[in-house]
Design a protein around this motif. Structure first.
Motif, PDB file in Angstrom:
ATOM      1  N   PHE A  61      -7.224  -0.623  -5.060  1.00 26.70           N
ATOM      2  CA  PHE A  61      -8.159  -1.707  -4.741  1.00 26.70           C
ATOM      3  C   PHE A  61      -7.406  -2.888  -4.151  1.00 26.70           C
ATOM      4  CE2 PHE A  61      -9.941  -5.725  -6.362  1.00 26.70           C
ATOM      5  CZ  PHE A  61     -11.096  -5.765  -5.605  1.00 26.70           C
ATOM      6  N   LYS A  98      -5.424  -1.881  -0.722  1.00 28.98           N
ATOM      7  CA  LYS A  98      -6.292  -1.647   0.430  1.00 28.98           C
ATOM      8  C   LYS A  98      -6.958  -2.949   0.866  1.00 28.98           C
ATOM      9  CE  LYS A  98      -8.542   2.185   0.654  1.00 28.98           C
ATOM     10  NZ  LYS A  98      -9.539   3.187   0.253  1.00 28.98           N
ATOM     11  N   ASP A  99      -7.355  -3.736  -0.102  1.00 26.79           N
ATOM     12  CA  ASP A  99      -7.987  -4.989   0.284  1.00 26.79           C
ATOM     13  C   ASP A  99      -6.990  -5.988   0.844  1.00 26.79           C
ATOM     14  OD1 ASP A  99     -10.882  -4.905  -0.054  1.00 26.79           O
ATOM     15  OD2 ASP A  99     -10.341  -4.217  -2.057  1.00 26.79           O
ATOM     16  N   HIS A 101       0.817  -1.202   0.000  1.00 22.58           N
ATOM     17  CA  HIS A 101       0.000   0.000   0.000  1.00 22.58           C
ATOM     18  C   HIS A 101       0.857   1.261   0.000  1.00 22.58           C
ATOM     19  CE1 HIS A 101      -3.858   1.893   0.170  1.00 22.58           C
ATOM     20  NE2 HIS A 101      -3.603   2.541   1.287  1.00 22.58           N
ATOM     21  N   GLY A 154     -10.560   2.415  -4.085  1.00 21.47           N
ATOM     22  CA  GLY A 154     -10.579   0.966  -4.054  1.00 21.47           C
ATOM     23  C   GLY A 154     -11.479   0.368  -5.119  1.00 21.47           C
ATOM     24  N   GLY A 159     -14.915  -5.137  -0.050  1.00 20.73           N
ATOM     25  CA  GLY A 159     -14.141  -3.912  -0.223  1.00 20.73           C
ATOM     26  C   GLY A 159     -14.607  -3.131  -1.438  1.00 20.73           C
ATOM     27  N   GLY A 173     -16.470   0.604  -1.747  1.00 14.45           N
ATOM     28  CA  GLY A 173     -15.932   1.673  -2.580  1.00 14.45           C
ATOM     29  C   GLY A 173     -16.987   2.181  -3.548  1.00 14.45           C
ATOM     30  N   ALA A 233     -13.001   2.963   4.504  1.00 12.44           N
ATOM     31  CA  ALA A 233     -12.904   2.829   3.054  1.00 12.44           C
ATOM     32  C   ALA A 233     -14.111   3.466   2.382  1.00 12.44           C
ATOM     33  CB  ALA A 233     -12.799   1.360   2.668  1.00 12.44           C
TER      34      ALA A 233
END
Lengths: 654, 236, 106
Positions: free
Chosen positions: A414, A417-418, A353, A407, A531, A535, A443
């Protein structure tokens, strides 16, 4: 590449910071003499060369077998003071090389962008000098093979940040923003420093090797001095204090939003992509220490994820684009800290990340910079809107960055973050799932504030005055954004579930602490979908609320100043006021008292001693009567006395 | 009677007598000539102790260079006649006794604290046999000088160069000094010389001097008498 | 005079050196002429040289003589600078008395 050749190249890794350091020295000393554009050419060239060398070093590292990819080299003995010996050396391993690539790569792109952004400034050359110095310091930070070298880099990046925030120091807000950053960092650095002392007191060394060896020993493997659980917790929490300062976590996050007073490339490079990730680097680097203390890891995780959520709520209330991005940075850093705090697969996810964020946040900042460049510094969303038609490139690229941070598949944001959320959810620690829940909510907020910004800025009615003539930025600014957009689109491939190249690549650094690589399982698919859904939900909400904002509605934002709780929220929970009343004023009072003590007690004593010495000197000066004979007699007497002393002490036998 | 005793007595007595002459002769030229005697006697005493090289160097450097330099400066500055005040001092009746008392006092003090019977327990490697084996005093000395003592030896060259430069700079004419890099601005140099002149004027009006001038003791023979007395003392 | 049959032992030279030194020291204290004071310094240095050679011989160590060699060099340099200073002073004051050289008093 043979093993010897690779190691020969790795041995030269110290050249990378040196290039930037030399260039920084040249640019800052020549300053005014080197005219535009040559200062920029030197500055950009240096970072470019540094990037190329880094790529070569990276290739050399890759050519080694995975288990030999930790290369340490001692350059010289730095502080040989009895039992306290510090050797200055560097450590090239997968973790540091990734940071080097990030720093030099993103740094290069942002330097190129600066060529356009800073053009015409009277301190053009100095700007590039300071930017180069920053890159060099950051490289020192990540390359150091012990905590002290890391600390030197840590302080240097802080100093560069201070210099660059206050780059346009003629405006008082800018220089006070610099001061704020400096003070907040000082609090953090103090904690860090105490942590280092504690490490030294416990282990007797500051070398990563020795310290982590001791940590392994405490876990029951390998030789070394074991560290007690309480001590380990104390060390970790002190390091965390440093991290909260540098990486703008609660409670020391207050400086980052104000740091946006600096030139936008500075915000992009230092306050989004690189320096603020130093905290993540520190925790990743010190992971064996954190592995010792579950309490400290829980605290780190919740500081991180709490910051992620908290800063996202603030970002939602801001009207200035760069402020939104600043709080967004704090929030994203919170994710990374949470990831490396929980450990296991979180380490690789956090690093993933960091780089992912380096791409999209730099892109967003450069987009904001491009916007401000076009609008003569205007960045209040209430006076923007509809810019998509005027600046299609900027708008499109900003959208890519926005999708990534929100994300949305397939951008790197995406995946990274996931990966973090997945690591939180799947962690064996009981508190992981709570953190995951908070992270998911953050998120949603992220997607919401990001697209609020996008819609208010680039779509809807034009709300700017007639005096503004927005235009697309020059190519020298657009192309770097394009490069970053490509980066943020493709970077996700580095750590797709199932293949997880990055996770494997970082294995030599994290070893047993790195957790298992992720596979495609039902649970993973479910997490990814969750996730993505969050988003998309955020983007959709933003679209519904803000995409058709008319001029009247925007203006009404300004008029409808929310009272009470709303105002409190808009002003970022009034932390600044709280600090003013809670910290600054008591501090001021205390300083007043101390100043009185200083003047009345200490000064008088010191002055008294000084005056006494002066008077005594005046009396003694009479001995200096200028008569050679008197001097000679005294001299002779002294010699006789000394001889007598020697004889008496040494006995008759001399 | 051992040969070394003869050398010791002859050169020792000459050294003491000449040394007293240096102090008691009012005319600096006479003092300098007496100094030659003292230094040459010390060279003889070196000879008595088999320090042949030093004995020769002593003659060359001291009598050949240093004393000549003294004489040269005395004559250059034109102070080749005795300072009347100094002469008065040296002719005082009490002066020889005070001097003798001073010498015996200082000497006695030094001897008391060092102890006359020095215990020489430690023995080095440079015995007479070892020196002969090395080929003599000069060979043995040079071997030590250019091995163990090479660095100090080289460093003395810096000292000598510094002394030469210092000598040249100091002895330059004041007029040149004002404009040169001596750190003296013309103003400052002017002020200093004024002050110096004022001091000099003050010094001539020193009431003590005036008093001493009345207190002349015409005793032309005191020098000779004294030398005789103390030389006996030195020999014994 | 039994003791005259054997060579003089180091103590004899040391005593001689002590008296030479004392004469030089007292001379330095009583004389006013700066040049003569310099000569007295030379006397003291020579007394020390003499004692160094005697000690060296008594201890069978040539270092004593080497030290004398260095003292010679230092003395030569010192005379050179000292006399140059005297020349410089004399230019200003036309007197070589040390008692007058008190411009640097505190």
């Amino acid at each position: 590449m043979s093993k010897e050749a690779a190691e020969n190249i790795l041995e030269l890794a110290w050249i990378v910071p040196l290039i930037c350091l030399v260039s920084a020295g040249v640019l800052t000393t020549l300053g005014r003499k080197l005219k535009e554009p040559w200062g920029g050419v030197v500055g950009v060239g240096a970072v470019g060369v540094a990037f190329l060398v880094t790529v070569v070093v990276f290739a050399a590292l890759l050519s080694l077998p995975a288990d030999q990819r930790v290369f340490e080299h001692v350059l010289f003995e730095w502080i040989p003071a009895g039992g306290f010996r510090i050797e200055a050396g560097f450590l090239v391993d997968p973790l540091s090389i990734l940071w080097m690539l990030l720093v030099t790569g993103v740094g290069f792109v942002i330097h190129v962008y600066s060529l356009g952004y800073i053009a015409g400034d009277e301190r053009y050359t100095t700007f590039f000098g300071q930017m180069n110095l920053f890159v060099a310091s950051m490289l020192i930070l990540v390359l150091g093979n012990n905590f002290l070298v890391l600390f030197v880099g840590w302080e240097l990046v802080g100093a560069c940040s201070y210099l660059l925030i206050g780059f346009w120091f003629k405006k008082i807000e800018n220089s006070s923003a610099g001061n704020k950053a400096f003070f907040a960092n000082r609090v953090g650095d103090f904690g860090f420093l105490v942590g280092l002392m504690l490490i030294f007191a416990t282990v007797g060394s500051l070398d990563f090797d020795t310290v982590f060896g001791a940590a392994y020993a405490s876990l029951g493997g390998g030789a070394g001095v074991p560290i007690a659980l309480g001590t380990a917790t104390a060390i970790c929490l002190l390091l965390l204090v440093g991290v909260t300062g540098k990486s703008a976590q609660v409670p020391l996050y207050v400086w980052l939003a104000d740091a946006m007073a600096g030139p936008t490339p500075v915000s992009a490079l230092i306050h989004a992509a690189t320096m603020v990730t130093a905290g993540v680097y520190l925790i990743s680097r010190a992971h064996p220490l954190f592995a010792l203390s579950e309490v400290s890891r829980a605290i780190v995780t919740f500081v991180g994820i709490g910051t992620a959520f908290y800063a996202a709520t603030i970002a939602l209330g801001q009207y200035r684009v760069k402020r939104v991005l600043a709080y967004s940075t704090i929030s994203q850093l919170g994710y990374m800290i949470a990831a490396v705090g929980i450990g296991g697969a979180g380490y690789a996810a956090g690093v993933f990340h960091v780089i992912s964020h380096g791409f999209f946040k730099a892109l967003l900042f450069l987009g904001a910079g491009s916007l401000m460049h076009a609008m003569h510094g205007e960045e209040d969303m209430r006076r923007l809107g509809g810019l998509r038609k005027v600046m299609p490139w900027t708008a499109g690229l900003f959208l890519v960055g926005g999708l990534s941070i929100s994300g949305i598949i397939p951008f790197s944001g995406f995946w990274s973050k996931d990966a973090i959320l997945g690591a939180l959810y799947e962690s064996p620690e009981s508190w992981g799932k709570i953190a995951w829940g908070i992270g998911l909510a953050a998120a949603f907020l992220t997607a919401l504030y990001m697209f609020r910004t996008y819609f208010l800025t680039f779509t809807g009615d034009r709300s700017w005055g007639d005096e503004a003539h927005p235009h697309e930025s020059p190519w020298v600014m657009v192309i770097p954004m394009l490069v970053l957009a490509v980066g943020t689109t493709l970077w996700g491939l580095a750590d797709l579930p199932g293949s997880q190249w990055l996770h494997g690549f970082l294995e030599p650094t994290f070893g047993v602490f790195g957790g298992e690589a992720e596979r495609w399982t039902g649970e993973v698919v479910l997490l990814l979908t969750a996730g993505l859904l969050v988003g998309v939900l955020g983007v959709a909400t933003a679209y519904a609320v803000w995409s058709r904002a008319t001029r009247e509605r925007r203006i009404s934002f300004g008029e409808r100043i929310p009272a009470g709780a709303g105002m409190f929220w808009r002003k970022a929970y009034d932390v600044d006021a709280a600090l003013e009343y809670g910290v600054r004023r008591p501090g001021w009072e205390l300083t007043g008292v101390l100043a009185t003590v200083d003047e009345d007690a200490i000064d008088r004593t010191v002055m008294g001693i000084g005056g006494g010495a002066k008077r005594a000197g005046r009396q003694l000066a009479r001995l200096q009567n200028g008569s050679v004979r008197v001097y000679a007699s005294v001299f002779l007497g002294g010699v006789v006395l000394i001889a007598a002393y020697v004889i008496v002490r040494g006995g008759a036998g001399l | 009677m051992s040969g070394e005793w003869i050398l010791y007595i002859v050169f020792g007595a000459t050294a003491l007598v000449s040394a007293i002459g240096v102090v008691f002769l009012a005319n600096p030229i006479h003092s300098a000539l007496s100094l030659i005697g003292a230094l040459a006697s010390v060279a003889g005493l070196f000879l008595a102790q088999e320090a042949f090289f030093l004995s020769v160097v002593q003659i060359i450097v001291y009598t050949g260079a240093v004393v000549v330099l003294f004489l040269f400066v005395i004559m250059l500055l034109g102070i080749d006649s005795a300072d009347p005040r100094e002469e008065q001092l040296l002719r005082r009746q009490w002066f020889p006794w005070a001097f003798l008392g001073g010498v015996i006092g200082v000497g006695g003090l030094v001897l008391t604290i060092t102890g006359i019977d020095l215990p020489f327990g430690v023995s080095g490697t440079d015995t007479a046999d070892a020196v002969n084996e090395a080929g003599g005093n000069v060979q043995a000395l040079s071997e030590r000088l250019f091995t163990d003592w090479l660095l100090p030896f080289e460093l003395t060259s810096i000292l000598v160069v510094a002394a030469i430069v210092g000598g040249v700079v100091l002895a330059k004419r004041t007029k040149d000094l004002r404009g040169s890099g001596m750190g003296l601005t013309p103003d400052l140099a002017e002020r200093i010389s004024e002050e110096v002149e004022a001091d000099a004027a003050e010094g001539e009006l020193d009431p003590e001097d005036a008093f001493e001038a009345d207190d002349v003791d015409p005793d032309p023979d005191s020098d000779a008498v004294l030398v005789g007395e103390t030389s006996e003392n030195g020999e014994g | 005079m039994e003791f005259l049959q054997t060579p003089p032992d180091p103590d004899a030279y040391i005593v001689l050196a002590v008296f030479l030194f004392s004469i030089g020291a007292v001379g330095f204290l009583v004389r006013r002429n700066a040049i003569v004071m310099f000569m007295c310094i030379e006397l003291m240095l020579n007394a020390v040289n003499l004692s160094l050679v005697s000690f060296g011989r008594a201890l069978s160590d040539l270092s004593g003589q080497i030290l004398v060699f260095f003292v010679l060099v230092v003395a030569a340099a010192e005379v050179m600078v000292g006399l140059a200073i005297l020349v410089a002073i004399f230019r200003r004051r036309a007197r070589a008395s040390a008692d007058d050289m008190s411009s640097l008093k505190g």
